[in-house]
Design a protein around this motif. Structure first.
Motif, PDB file in Angstrom:
ATOM      1  N   PRO A   1       0.814  -1.229   0.000  1.00  0.00           N
ATOM      2  CA  PRO A   1       0.000   0.000   0.000  1.00  0.00           C
ATOM      3  C   PRO A   1       0.842   1.270   0.000  1.00  0.00           C
ATOM      4  N   TRP A   2       1.992   1.257   0.683  1.00  0.00           N
ATOM      5  CA  TRP A   2       2.866   2.429   0.724  1.00  0.00           C
ATOM      6  C   TRP A   2       3.426   2.732  -0.679  1.00  0.00           C
ATOM      7  N   LEU A   3       3.850   1.691  -1.395  1.00  0.00           N
ATOM      8  CA  LEU A   3       4.362   1.890  -2.747  1.00  0.00           C
ATOM      9  C   LEU A   3       3.248   2.321  -3.697  1.00  0.00           C
ATOM     10  N   LEU A   4       2.062   1.760  -3.526  1.00  0.00           N
ATOM     11  CA  LEU A   4       0.934   2.160  -4.366  1.00  0.00           C
ATOM     12  C   LEU A   4       0.571   3.619  -4.121  1.00  0.00           C
ATOM     13  N   THR A   5       0.659   4.050  -2.866  1.00  0.00           N
ATOM     14  CA  THR A   5       0.390   5.452  -2.547  1.00  0.00           C
ATOM     15  C   THR A   5       1.403   6.364  -3.225  1.00  0.00           C
ATOM     16  N   GLN A   6       2.678   5.963  -3.216  1.00  0.00           N
ATOM     17  CA  GLN A   6       3.713   6.754  -3.904  1.00  0.00           C
ATOM     18  C   GLN A   6       3.421   6.853  -5.396  1.00  0.00           C
ATOM     19  N   ALA A   7       3.013   5.722  -6.003  1.00  0.00           N
ATOM     20  CA  ALA A   7       2.762   5.713  -7.439  1.00  0.00           C
ATOM     21  C   ALA A   7       1.584   6.588  -7.832  1.00  0.00           C
ATOM     22  N   VAL A   8       0.696   6.875  -6.896  1.00  0.00           N
ATOM     23  CA  VAL A   8      -0.469   7.711  -7.191  1.00  0.00           C
ATOM     24  C   VAL A   8      -0.219   9.163  -6.805  1.00  0.00           C
ATOM     25  N   VAL A   9       0.348   9.375  -5.624  1.00  0.00           N
ATOM     26  CA  VAL A   9       0.471  10.730  -5.084  1.00  0.00           C
ATOM     27  C   VAL A   9       1.620  11.494  -5.743  1.00  0.00           C
ATOM     28  N   LEU A  10       2.763  10.855  -5.933  1.00  0.00           N
ATOM     29  CA  LEU A  10       3.931  11.557  -6.496  1.00  0.00           C
ATOM     30  C   LEU A  10       3.651  12.146  -7.878  1.00  0.00           C
ATOM     31  N   PRO A  11       3.060  11.385  -8.818  1.00  0.00           N
ATOM     32  CA  PRO A  11       2.762  12.006 -10.124  1.00  0.00           C
ATOM     33  C   PRO A  11       1.813  13.196 -10.006  1.00  0.00           C
ATOM     34  N   LEU A  12       0.827  13.102  -9.115  1.00  0.00           N
ATOM     35  CA  LEU A  12      -0.111  14.219  -8.952  1.00  0.00           C
ATOM     36  C   LEU A  12       0.611  15.467  -8.461  1.00  0.00           C
ATOM     37  N   LEU A  13       1.470  15.286  -7.472  1.00  0.00           N
ATOM     38  CA  LEU A  13       2.193  16.435  -6.914  1.00  0.00           C
ATOM     39  C   LEU A  13       3.182  17.010  -7.931  1.00  0.00           C
ATOM     40  N   LEU A  14       3.942  16.145  -8.573  1.00  0.00           N
ATOM     41  CA  LEU A  14       4.966  16.622  -9.508  1.00  0.00           C
ATOM     42  C   LEU A  14       4.347  17.243 -10.763  1.00  0.00           C
TER      43      LEU A  14
ATOM     44  N   ALA B   1       5.875   6.493 -12.470  1.00  0.00           N
ATOM     45  CA  ALA B   1       4.963   5.832 -11.528  1.00  0.00           C
ATOM     46  C   ALA B   1       4.709   4.385 -11.921  1.00  0.00           C
ATOM     47  N   VAL B   2       4.743   4.104 -13.212  1.00  0.00           N
ATOM     48  CA  VAL B   2       4.450   2.755 -13.690  1.00  0.00           C
ATOM     49  C   VAL B   2       5.607   1.801 -13.433  1.00  0.00           C
ATOM     50  N   GLY B   3       6.840   2.270 -13.616  1.00  0.00           N
ATOM     51  CA  GLY B   3       7.964   1.346 -13.542  1.00  0.00           C
ATOM     52  C   GLY B   3       9.040   1.677 -12.537  1.00  0.00           C
ATOM     53  N   TYR B   4       8.881   2.781 -11.786  1.00  0.00           N
ATOM     54  CA  TYR B   4       9.958   3.153 -10.858  1.00  0.00           C
ATOM     55  C   TYR B   4       9.457   3.419  -9.443  1.00  0.00           C
ATOM     56  N   TYR B   5       8.374   4.160  -9.315  1.00  0.00           N
ATOM     57  CA  TYR B   5       7.880   4.486  -7.978  1.00  0.00           C
ATOM     58  C   TYR B   5       7.348   3.264  -7.240  1.00  0.00           C
ATOM     59  N   ILE B   6       7.027   2.192  -7.959  1.00  0.00           N
ATOM     60  CA  ILE B   6       6.520   0.986  -7.305  1.00  0.00           C
ATOM     61  C   ILE B   6       7.640   0.079  -6.820  1.00  0.00           C
ATOM     62  N   LEU B   7       8.897   0.467  -7.066  1.00  0.00           N
ATOM     63  CA  LEU B   7      10.018  -0.321  -6.570  1.00  0.00           C
ATOM     64  C   LEU B   7      10.223  -0.072  -5.083  1.00  0.00           C
ATOM     65  N   ASN B   8      10.688  -1.093  -4.398  1.00  0.00           N
ATOM     66  CA  ASN B   8      10.918  -1.001  -2.963  1.00  0.00           C
ATOM     67  C   ASN B   8      12.236  -0.272  -2.703  1.00  0.00           C
ATOM     68  N   GLN B   9      12.167   1.045  -2.764  1.00  0.00           N
ATOM     69  CA  GLN B   9      13.339   1.894  -2.611  1.00  0.00           C
ATOM     70  C   GLN B   9      12.943   3.133  -1.814  1.00  0.00           C
ATOM     71  N   GLY B  10      13.937   3.811  -1.239  1.00  0.00           N
ATOM     72  CA  GLY B  10      13.659   4.981  -0.421  1.00  0.00           C
ATOM     73  C   GLY B  10      12.954   6.087  -1.200  1.00  0.00           C
TER      74      GLY B  10
END
Length: 279
Positions: free
Chosen positions: A49-62, A199-208
């Motif tokens: 869920p944390w990675l999914l949140t990043q994949a959704v929220v980061l593109p919206l903010l950026l 968001a499709v191929g990078y933000y879903i990776l388990n990374q900081g």
């Protein structure tokens, strides 16, 4: 004779038995001690869920940030082009009227568009060189094979352009200034699409999270610096040659080139991810 044959056959069977026994022992030892993990490209990705949140929220903010700073970004690009154009003898200037976006667009000052049209010599030389390049693409083999189809595409586009200028030499509707503005628009669209594609191929990776933001900032900064210099390079070519090369520059070294640059930068960012990024 028979006893000798039987003896050789027994030795061969014993040799095979020892070989298979040794091979089985090595295989068992390897299975116990060597842990080979599949490449992460074919490893099932566990999206938390944390990675999914990043994949959704980061593109919206950026993307929101890029939309908010669009006027500043375009102004920076135009100022950069004007700064370098003086040293490159490119007669760029700013129009005195606001465009649809409420900004002063680029114009070519003190230069007639007819002066940039190709002459007969330019058309003949370009036709010969383009045909030679196409013939060269037909003979490419082995190590040169990856260059075969890109070279053929460039040649085909240029041949179509040559046919247009041979048939209607005075009806070309585009200017260098308009071409430059459209290149900046394409560059901005690529930048706007960058967070979505990441968001499709990078933000879903388990990374900081900070590492992801850092790499995203580097990619966007690279594109922001590249676009005005891309405009300058293409304008320089057309200024010193002619607008005959505008279509091939626009099609092959415009949006396609920007997309390839993004792919290269994306590959670089993903290569920095740790081995357990897909775990």
């Amino acid at each position: 004779m028979n006893s000798k044959t039987i003896s050789v056959s027994d030795e061969a069977r014993e040799h095979d038995r020892l070989f298979h026994t040794s091979f089985s022992m090595v295989k068992e030892a390897r299975a116990r001690n060597v842990k080979v993990r599949p490449h992460r490209a074919i490893t099932p990705l566990k999206v938390t869920p944390w990675l999914l949140t990043q994949a959704v929220v980061l593109p919206l903010l950026l993307c929101g940030l890029l939309l908010w700073t669009k006027p500043l970004l375009l102004e920076f690009w135009r100022n950069c082009i004007l700064f370098w154009s003086a040293g490159l003898n490119l007669p760029f200037g700013l129009s005195t009227r606001l465009n649809e976006a409420g900004q002063y667009a680029l114009v070519l000052s003190n230069v007639s568009e007819d002066a940039l049209m190709p002459g007969t010599t330019t058309l003949i030389v370009t036709t010969v060189v383009t045909l030679l390049g196409f013939m060269l693409s037909l003979r490419m083999r082995d190590a040169a094979l990856p260059l075969k189809y890109p070279l053929r595409i460039v040649c085909v586009v240029q041949l179509i352009t040559l046919g247009y200028f041979w048939l209607t030499p005075s009806a070309f509707p585009y200017s260098v200034a308009r071409h430059s503005e459209e290149l900046m628009t394409i560059g901005y669209v690529v930048m706007l699409a960058t967070p979505v594609m990441l968001a499709v191929g990078y933000y879903i990776l388990n990374q900081g999270l900070l590492v992801k933001l850092f790499h995203t900032a580097l990619i966007l900064a690279f594109l922001a610096i590249m676009v005005p210099h891309q405009v300058l390079a293409q304008a320089f070519i057309m200024q010193h040659l002619s607008v005959l090369f505008m279509p091939v520059l626009y099609i092959c070294f415009g949006a396609v080139f920007d997309a390839l640059v993004f792919v290269a930068l994306y590959s670089w960012a993903v290569s920095k991810a740790p081995m357990d990024a897909t775990m």
